[in-house]
Design a protein around this motif. Sequence first.
Motif: not given
Length: 429
Positions: A340-347
């Motif tokens: 989830r953190a990786n997805a937020e980071l990419q945003q």
Amino acid sequence: MRQLLMQVPQGCGKTVLEIAKACDGTNLAKIEATGVQQPLDLVFVHISNGKLEKLLEKLQDIPDLSFTLLPTGIMALHPPADGAATQVTNVEERSPIEIFLSGLQSTGSWKGFISYAAIAGVIVWIGLYTSTSYLLVAAMLLAPFAGPAMNTALATARGDRQLLRRSVVRYFAALGVTIATTALLSWILQQQIPSNLTIDSSQISTVSVLIPLTAGAAGALTLIQSDRSSLVSGAATGMLVAASLAPPAGIVGMAGAIGRWDLVTNGLFLLLLQLGGINFSAALVFRLFGGLSTQGARYQRGQRGVFPISVGISAIVLVGLLIWQFSSPPNLERSSRAQRANAELQQVVQQNDSAQLVESNVRFTRANIQGQNTLLCVVYVQRQPEATQSTEQIRTDLTQAIQAHLLAQGFNAMPLVNVIVLEKPAVKT
């Protein structure tokens, strides 16, 4: 379709044939034979799996009845000739008595059982110590956990307290030997720190409970399905059961030897989750789809209260573990939270006008920093063609934006971010 060869006192063969015919037996035959002590009638019967239990129940009153059951599928063809295709494609599940006996046959001697558990522990330890993932696969093939796992579920479905007790003892004996083996090897070779594979294997996802549930159901279906109605081998499903137990057992042993109690906690959580989930799903499949009950032909040892109590305990264990998992984030959710953190980071990177995302890696580390859940983020970006900021400014802006965003999302972690700005190669004109 199964083949039965029955031996009865001479004169009783005709009765057996009549009973078999009433149960839709096919290709029936009777011959007279000489036994060791008295003349016999040998009766050959081919009967569908679904009616095997019914036939055995009706034969209970035949004196001195003994029979041989062929455990493989039989193609019993009979007139009319053009009905062969229908006769061989009518494949049914195994009968309850055969399911039960097949499970019991997987119980080998204690010497071989414990030996395989120790060998699996050695392979698991080597795989975790050297971060060699394919050795974990080899250990899963050798680990003898599938047998006691399925026998525990069979005992639960049958309500057999004696078998349940014996299976649980074998279950924990195998796990104990594997844990002790890995701990001993870590102590002898003076291991000091966990390997990367050990840390990665200890990471728990929010969907980890699905692994034991599917493993238990798959193992039970393997015993229920007829040989010719499934292309999935027993070894494959046995490996699936072992896959959910062998690595956590190795982690508990290795981590305990080097004093990493946080990893021990994760390993024990995974083991308990697997034990409860496998027994819960497998017992339900045996009961609902396999037709196992507390009483049956050649089986009178079941007790009605054992099934609901055992399934209830398994369900309570699962619910309790899930409550523990979701009440102490991120300790038992690191794998899912990292995703989830990786997805937020990419945003965050996509919203930045100065850089384009190349790749990002996010994971929780096991650094011994008191009171800190370290979330390590490594981000590779490439500057936008129209960007005018310096490389250092892009790096600083993105680092601050990513850290602020992740902290605001409530991951209960300390994001340590390393942004690497990649440059295109210079083009010569």
